[in-house]
Every structure is written in structure tokens, then in C-alpha cells.
Design an enzyme around this catalytic site. Structure first.
Site, mmCIF file in Angstrom:
data_model
loop_
_atom_site.group_PDB
_atom_site.id
_atom_site.type_symbol
_atom_site.label_atom_id
_atom_site.label_comp_id
_atom_site.label_asym_id
_atom_site.label_seq_id
_atom_site.Cartn_x
_atom_site.Cartn_y
_atom_site.Cartn_z
ATOM 1 N N GLN A 132 85.007 34.866 85.131
ATOM 2 C CA GLN A 132 85.463 33.513 85.481
ATOM 3 C C GLN A 132 84.715 33.030 86.701
ATOM 4 O OE1 GLN A 132 87.718 33.141 88.455
ATOM 5 N NE2 GLN A 132 87.503 30.924 88.329
ATOM 6 N N HIS A 283 96.702 26.100 84.539
ATOM 7 C CA HIS A 283 96.560 27.129 85.575
ATOM 8 C C HIS A 283 97.917 27.807 85.817
ATOM 9 C CE1 HIS A 283 93.274 28.179 88.539
ATOM 10 N NE2 HIS A 283 94.272 28.848 89.088
ATOM 11 N N ARG A 286 100.379 26.066 88.325
ATOM 12 C CA ARG A 286 100.190 26.410 89.741
ATOM 13 C C ARG A 286 99.406 25.337 90.486
ATOM 14 N NH1 ARG A 286 100.511 31.863 90.832
ATOM 15 N NH2 ARG A 286 98.638 32.012 92.091
ATOM 16 N N ASP A 314 96.612 28.767 77.619
ATOM 17 C CA ASP A 314 97.469 29.638 78.435
ATOM 18 C C ASP A 314 98.475 28.800 79.186
ATOM 19 O OD1 ASP A 314 96.527 28.718 80.943
ATOM 20 O OD2 ASP A 314 95.122 30.379 81.182
ATOM 21 N N ARG A 338 100.364 36.057 84.478
ATOM 22 C CA ARG A 338 101.443 36.751 85.205
ATOM 23 C C ARG A 338 101.927 37.995 84.463
ATOM 24 N NH1 ARG A 338 102.483 31.222 85.683
ATOM 25 N NH2 ARG A 338 102.730 30.388 87.794
#
Ligand SMILES: Cc1cc2nc3c(=O)[nH]c(=O)nc-3n(C[C@H](O)[C@H](O)[C@H](O)COP(=O)(O)O)c2cc1C
Length: 389
Positions: A132, A283, A286, A314, A338
Site C-alpha cells: 500500500q 477507510h 476512520r 472494505d 480491524r
């Protein structure tokens, strides 16, 4: 509960993670941004999608393996990039890669990894590594990093587009868990009251490698995570544009993916730029606290580009039924952030692998109960929006 293998679901893994980790680290993983509206929306959104089981289908043999970017994997799951996983466990990113290899799925190494990709590749040689990219202001340095990831064996490059500045996460500031980390009395007490983490993660990592640093920063700019970055050149480029994507397309020979897409126009533009995939993502709720849940925008994006691009998604995937819903709405696979972090906190590589095994087992159960012997049966006829929202 002491053995991570005794956990039955993500709730129990998360509770174990919470006991093991100092509050600052746990909240860094667990929480959202600002008032956490997006995080609450996320949980609601998954519930509002329902699966309509088909009966009288032979599901005695079920197969949830798939191929993503030309490589077969045991389930349609990828471990998402998560910065500073090495603060959760000593060598956290290596443990993640080992868990991914055990589960037969890829692991996406983050730019802000504590462990360098070369060491991850050496210590988890079976792992299918993706990389990433947080694209730095200094284009030449960013391109050097891309070449480095390639040379270390990364197979897929994922450019994260949704984080040009650090999001407003006030709890991190209160906990002293920003970048740089801010030592404080409260933080010291938090750490001292979690002696297992203190000894097995912080002290062990510091003894082995010194104070943790961002391992992919060039040496001249690398500083401990307790000190501010010394140069703007390695901050994420706020001027990032489609021209940068074109440059990356020229540079990167393998599959190139844009992460953080929530609009059909952006997905189309990614396709026009010759990208191979997009990750429909907020994200993990977040960043933008008013962002929609990715599962809700996925169908339009998959309709628009799904025939030409690999669409991953996701944010909030917790159960195998969530994976089934994402696939029924047009995703090729999902990323999980997570979930494996909780598993790793709870029990190292075994814990992360257990989290992935639970997810796979739940997916296979969902397939049995909805009449789907293979992933190709998870189609639009299987899913509907709840009529009683
Ligand atoms: C602790 C943490 C750190 C993260 N760091 C990064 C990062 O460095 N780069 C990135 O692209 N995404 C990052 N993400 C987002 C994940 O890649 C992924 O999009 C998100 O976690 C998916 O939601 P989930 O956690 O609900 O599965 C991070 C997520 C978490 C939880």
C-alpha cells in the site's frame, strides 16, 4: 478466557485485544473519527442488507476459493494495510503475513509499517504480499519506494487516495497516540497497567530494533514514531492527482489498485487510467465522518466498472455473511483491517489466522444456508435491502 482458539467470534477476539492492549493502542485500532457517525452507520448498513436463501440446492460440497489478480486464494479476503501494526505485537507485520499465508490469502503491507517489507518477505516467504502506497510529496522518493516494494516481491500495488491529511481523531490526541506519539503521564500509566503488552511488544521491539520507526521512510528522513517527521517531502501529497496515477501506471508492471473510492465517476476515471482494480472503502469509517457505508455505494460502482476492473471493498466486514453480501453486490473480494488486528493482539499470528479462519468458516456456513455451493452463486438474486429500515 486464555486461549485465542477458544474464541468463537469477533466480539470475543476484540474483548481479548482490549484486555491485552493499552487503551491508546486499542482505541487507535478500534475507533472512527470525530463523532463516529460513519462508524455507527457502517454497522447499520450491513444489517440493512438481507440474504434471501434459496432452498433445495445441493450444497454438500462448498468451495469459497477464488482468483484475485491471477492468483488463487482460499477465500475472497485480503488483509488490509494497517499502519503501525508492529505496535500491536512485536514484529506485528511479520505475524500478519504469516497468518495470511496460513489462511491462504494476501497481506497488504502498509507504507507506515514498523517492519520493512524485505524482512516481512524473508520471515514469511509463503505470503502473497501486496504493498500500500501513501504517495509522498516528493514524487521521486515515492517512486523509489514503489521500486523498493517491487524488488522485495510485492505483487500488487494499492494506492490509498482517501487520506491526503490525517483525519480528525480526537481520542488519539487525548491518548497521545498521534503521529508523532506524545509521551504523557496518562500514557505511561496506560502502558504500565498493561504489563504483558509492555514486555512482549514495547520492550521486546525496543531491545531488538530500537525505538520503533516507519521502516519504509528513507533513512535520512526516518525518525522514531515519538518524533515528528523531519521533512515535508515524505508527507502524503495533498496535490495528488490523476497525473500521479498515470506516472505510477508507467512505473508499476503488475496490478495497480486505487483504494478509497466511493463515487462511480472516480471508479470510471480509474478504469480510464488503466488501473486494474478499485477498493470501495471509507477507510473503516476512520476518515470522513459523514461518509456513506461502502456496502451501500458498492452496487452502483460494481455495475459501472465491475466488468473491466476488479472491485474489492472494505469497512466493517466482521462476519462471513458480510463477505457474502459484498460478493452478491458485485465485489470480487473484501479487505479486512480491524478483524485480524484484534486477532493478532489476542494471540499473535495464531490469533490473526484464527480470525481469518472464523471468517472463512462463517462464509462457508452462509453459503450452505443460502443455497450457494460456490462463490459464483453469490449473485444479485441473493440479496435485498431490508423493507423495514
Ligand atoms: C489501525 C488501522 C490503521 C490503518 N492504516 C491504514 C494505512 O496505513 N493505509 C491504508 O490505506 N489504510 C489504512 N487503514 C484502513 C484499512 O486499510 C481498511 O480500509 C479498514 O481497516 C477496513 O475497515 P475494517 O477495519 O472495518 O475492516 C487502517 C485501518 C486501521 C484499523
Amino acid at each position: 478466557m486464555t486461549d485465542v482458539f477458544a474464541t468463537l467470534n469477533y466480539h470475543e477476539l476484540r474483548a481479548m485485544a482490549q484486555r491485552f492492549l493499552p487503551r491508546g493502542v486499542f482505541e487507535y485500532i478500534d475507533r472512527g473519527s470525530e463523532d463516529e457517525h460513519a462508524l455507527r452507520e457502517l454497522a447499520q448498513a450491513w444489517r440493512h442488507w438481507q440474504l434471501r436463501p434459496q432452498v433445495m440446492v445441493d450444497v454438500a460440497q462448498r468451495d469459497c476459493s477464488t482468483t484475485i489478480f491471477g492468483r488463487q486464494q482460499a477465500s475472497p479476503v485480503v488483509i488490509a494495510p494497517t499502519a503501525m501494526a508492529g505496535l500491536v505485537r512485536h514484529n506485528g507485520e511479520v505475524l500478519m503475513a504469516q497468518a495470511a499465508a496460513q489462511a491462504g490469502v494476501p497481506f497488504c503491507v502498509a507504507t507506515q509499517s514498523i517492519t520493512p517489507i524485505e524482512r516481512i518477505a524473508a520471515m514469511a516467504p509463503e505470503a502473497d504480499l501486496w504493498f500500500q502506497l501513501y504517495h509522498w510529496e516528493d514524487r521521486a522518493l515515492a517512486h523509489d519506494l514503489v521500486r523498493r516494494a517491487h524488488d522485495a516481491g510485492a505483487r500488487v500495488l494499492v494506492l490509498t487516495a482517501d487520506t491526503v491529511i490525517a483525519a480528525n481523531r480526537e481520542y488519539n490526541t487525548r491518548n497521545g497516540f498521534g503521529i508523532p506519539l506524545q509521551p504523557s503521564v496518562r500514557g505511561a500509566w496506560d502502558v504500565l497497567s498493561h504489563p504483558r503488552w509492555l514486555v512482549s511488544t514495547l520492550l521486546r521491539s525496543s531491545l531488538c530494533d530500537g525505538v520503533p520507526t516507519f521502516a519504509h521512510y528513507p533513512p535520512e528522513f526516518r525518525s522514531a514514531v515519538t518524533r515528528p517527521s523531519i521533512s515535508k517531502r515524505i508527507q502524503v501529497a495533498q496535490s495528488l492527482s490523476w497525473d500521479d496515477i498515470a506516472a505510477l501506471r508507467k512505473l508499476w508492471p503488475g496490478p495497480l489498485v486505487l483504494k478509497g473510492v466511493l463515487r462511480v465517476e472516480d471508479a470510471r476515471r480509474a478504469m480510464d487510467c488503466g488501473l486494474d482494480g478499485v477498493v470501495v472503502s471509507s477507510h473503516g469509517a476512520r476518515n470522513v465522518d459523514s461518509a456513506p457505508a461502502p456496502i451501500d455505494v458498492l452496487p452502483d460502482i460494481a455495475d459501472a466498472v465491475g466488468k473491466h476492473l476488479t472491485v474489492l471493498m472494505d469497512s466493517g466486514v466482521r462476519r462471513g455473511s458480510d463477505v457474502a453480501k459484498a460478493l452478491a453486490l458485485g465485489a470480487r473480494g473484501v479487505m479486512v483491517g480491524r478483524l485480524p488486528l484484534w486477532g493478532m493482539a489476542a494471540g499473535g499470528a495464531r490469533g490473526a489466522a484464527h480470525a481469518l479462519a472464523l471468517l472463512r468458516q462463517e462464509l462457508l456456513s452462509t453459503m450452505a444456508l443460502t443455497g450457494c455451493p460456490s462463490l459464483s452463486a453469490l449473485d444479485a438474486t441473493l440479496i435485498q435491502k431490508s423493507l423495514t429500515q
